[in-house]
Design a protein around this motif. Structure first.
Motif, short mmCIF file in Angstrom:
data_model
loop_
_atom_site.label_atom_id
_atom_site.label_comp_id
_atom_site.label_asym_id
_atom_site.label_seq_id
_atom_site.Cartn_x
_atom_site.Cartn_y
_atom_site.Cartn_z
N PRO A 1 0.80 -1.23 0.00
CA PRO A 1 0.00 0.00 0.00
C PRO A 1 0.83 1.27 0.00
CG PRO A 1 -0.05 -1.08 2.15
CD PRO A 1 0.60 -2.03 1.21
N LEU A 2 2.09 1.20 0.44
CA LEU A 2 2.92 2.41 0.45
C LEU A 2 3.48 2.74 -0.92
CD1 LEU A 2 4.94 2.11 3.79
CD2 LEU A 2 2.65 3.00 3.38
N ALA A 3 3.38 1.82 -1.87
CA ALA A 3 3.98 2.04 -3.18
C ALA A 3 3.32 3.20 -3.91
CB ALA A 3 3.89 0.77 -4.02
N GLN A 4 2.08 3.54 -3.55
CA GLN A 4 1.39 4.62 -4.25
C GLN A 4 1.74 6.00 -3.68
OE1 GLN A 4 -2.95 4.37 -3.47
NE2 GLN A 4 -2.37 2.77 -2.05
N LEU A 5 2.51 6.06 -2.60
CA LEU A 5 2.90 7.36 -2.05
C LEU A 5 3.99 7.98 -2.90
CD1 LEU A 5 3.08 6.63 1.80
CD2 LEU A 5 1.11 7.34 0.42
N SER A 6 3.93 9.30 -3.03
CA SER A 6 4.99 10.02 -3.75
C SER A 6 6.26 10.02 -2.89
CB SER A 6 4.56 11.46 -4.02
OG SER A 6 4.51 12.19 -2.79
N PRO A 7 7.42 10.32 -3.49
CA PRO A 7 8.66 10.39 -2.70
C PRO A 7 8.55 11.36 -1.52
CG PRO A 7 9.19 10.31 -5.02
CD PRO A 7 7.70 10.44 -4.93
N ARG A 8 7.93 12.51 -1.72
CA ARG A 8 7.78 13.48 -0.63
C ARG A 8 6.86 12.93 0.45
NH1 ARG A 8 10.78 17.24 1.34
NH2 ARG A 8 10.71 18.76 -0.36
N GLU A 9 5.78 12.25 0.07
CA GLU A 9 4.88 11.67 1.07
C GLU A 9 5.58 10.59 1.88
OE1 GLU A 9 0.94 12.55 -1.69
OE2 GLU A 9 1.76 10.53 -1.55
N ARG A 10 6.47 9.85 1.24
CA ARG A 10 7.24 8.85 1.97
C ARG A 10 8.16 9.51 2.99
NH1 ARG A 10 8.17 3.67 -0.27
NH2 ARG A 10 6.78 3.19 -1.99
N GLU A 11 8.76 10.63 2.59
CA GLU A 11 9.62 11.37 3.52
C GLU A 11 8.81 11.83 4.73
OE1 GLU A 11 13.15 13.65 1.20
OE2 GLU A 11 11.13 14.36 0.75
N VAL A 12 7.64 12.37 4.46
CA VAL A 12 6.79 12.86 5.55
C VAL A 12 6.39 11.71 6.46
CG1 VAL A 12 4.52 13.85 6.08
CG2 VAL A 12 5.93 14.86 4.27
N LEU A 13 6.01 10.57 5.87
CA LEU A 13 5.59 9.43 6.69
C LEU A 13 6.75 8.90 7.53
CD1 LEU A 13 3.53 7.39 7.60
CD2 LEU A 13 3.91 6.09 5.49
N ALA A 14 7.95 8.89 6.97
CA ALA A 14 9.11 8.44 7.73
C ALA A 14 9.35 9.34 8.95
CB ALA A 14 10.35 8.42 6.85
N LEU A 15 9.15 10.64 8.77
CA LEU A 15 9.34 11.58 9.88
C LEU A 15 8.20 11.47 10.90
CD1 LEU A 15 10.71 14.62 7.87
CD2 LEU A 15 11.98 13.17 9.47
N ILE A 16 6.99 11.17 10.43
CA ILE A 16 5.89 10.90 11.36
C ILE A 16 6.25 9.70 12.22
CG2 ILE A 16 3.50 10.07 11.54
CD1 ILE A 16 2.85 11.72 9.06
N ALA A 17 6.83 8.67 11.58
CA ALA A 17 7.21 7.45 12.31
C ALA A 17 8.26 7.74 13.37
CB ALA A 17 7.72 6.40 11.34
N GLU A 18 9.05 8.80 13.14
CA GLU A 18 10.06 9.19 14.13
C GLU A 18 9.48 10.05 15.23
OE1 GLU A 18 13.29 11.01 12.07
OE2 GLU A 18 13.65 9.26 10.78
#
Length: 216
Positions: free
Chosen positions: A145-162
């Motif tokens: 399901p994460l494959a549909q996220l844009s590169p910027r959205e992945r960056e944001v999600l990674a920082l949310i996880a932190e």
């Protein structure tokens, strides 16, 4: 069979128009961007739209987004996306139409113009035609399901996880807090997270991110 053609490359646009005319299609408009595509469809009410995916101004998914919007406004319109790349951002929405009459073909796999013309006619008659490469990527995305996220959205999600707040993420990525909020909203939508308070949805998004890490 009346066609509106959308392709930003002038040479390819003229070549495609010539091929279509050769096989009996009537090209009522040949345009270079998504705005002109939507205007041409409104003016000419064609039987078929053939559109590239990446067009001005952003050269990302303008043509695909226009195709989805056109099918929403004109459910009987046949639409064929003809692209150099597999762009999946709106492909599910376009190809999932119950009424058929859609296609997604890769340009470098169209090697026989007679077969191409026959494929367009099949789509107009109600078929759904999808390049096997597109099918494979859609299936992989559904498994991840994460494959549909844009590169910027992945960056944001990674920082949310932190554990970072939107304000902190904005400072780390040098974007506004409002822009972060939009990315977070897109993440919730693309991950199909249930409507709840944002705190709970942030946790669910992080869990999706962590589950993916465990499988890679």
């Amino acid at each position: 069979m009346r066609v509106v053609l959308a392709e930003d490359g002038a040479l390819l646009r003229e070549s495609l128009a010539a091929v279509l005319e050769r096989f009996g299609f009537v090209v009522v408009a040949a345009v270079a961007d998504a705005v002109a595509l939507e205007a041409a469809v409104a003016e000419h009410l064609p039987d078929l739209v053939v559109t590239d995916v990446r067009m001005p101004p952003g050269f990302t998914d303008e043509g695909l987004r226009a195709a989805v919007a056109l099918r929403r406004d004109h459910p009987d319109l046949a639409v064929v996306v003809l692209s150099q790349y597999v762009e999946l951002s709106y492909a599910d929405e376009l190809l999932g139409a119950d009424s058929g009459r859609v296609g997604y073909l890769l340009k470098d796999r169209v090697v026989d113009v007679e077969d191409f013309a026959a494929t367009l006619r099949r789509v107009v008659r109600g078929a759904t035609v999808i390049d096997p490469t597109v099918v494979g990527q859609l299936l992989r995305r559904r498994r991840d399901p994460l494959a549909q996220l844009s590169p910027r959205e992945r960056e944001v999600l990674a920082l949310i996880a932190e554990g970072h707040s939107n304000a902190a993420i904005g400072k780390l990525l040098f974007i506004t807090e409002s822009a972060v909020g939009k990315h977070v909203g897109n993440i919730f939508t693309k991950l199909v997270l249930p409507q709840a308070d944002d705190t709970n949805r942030r946790v669910l998004a992080v869990l999706a991110y962590l589950r993916r890490d465990e499988t890679t």
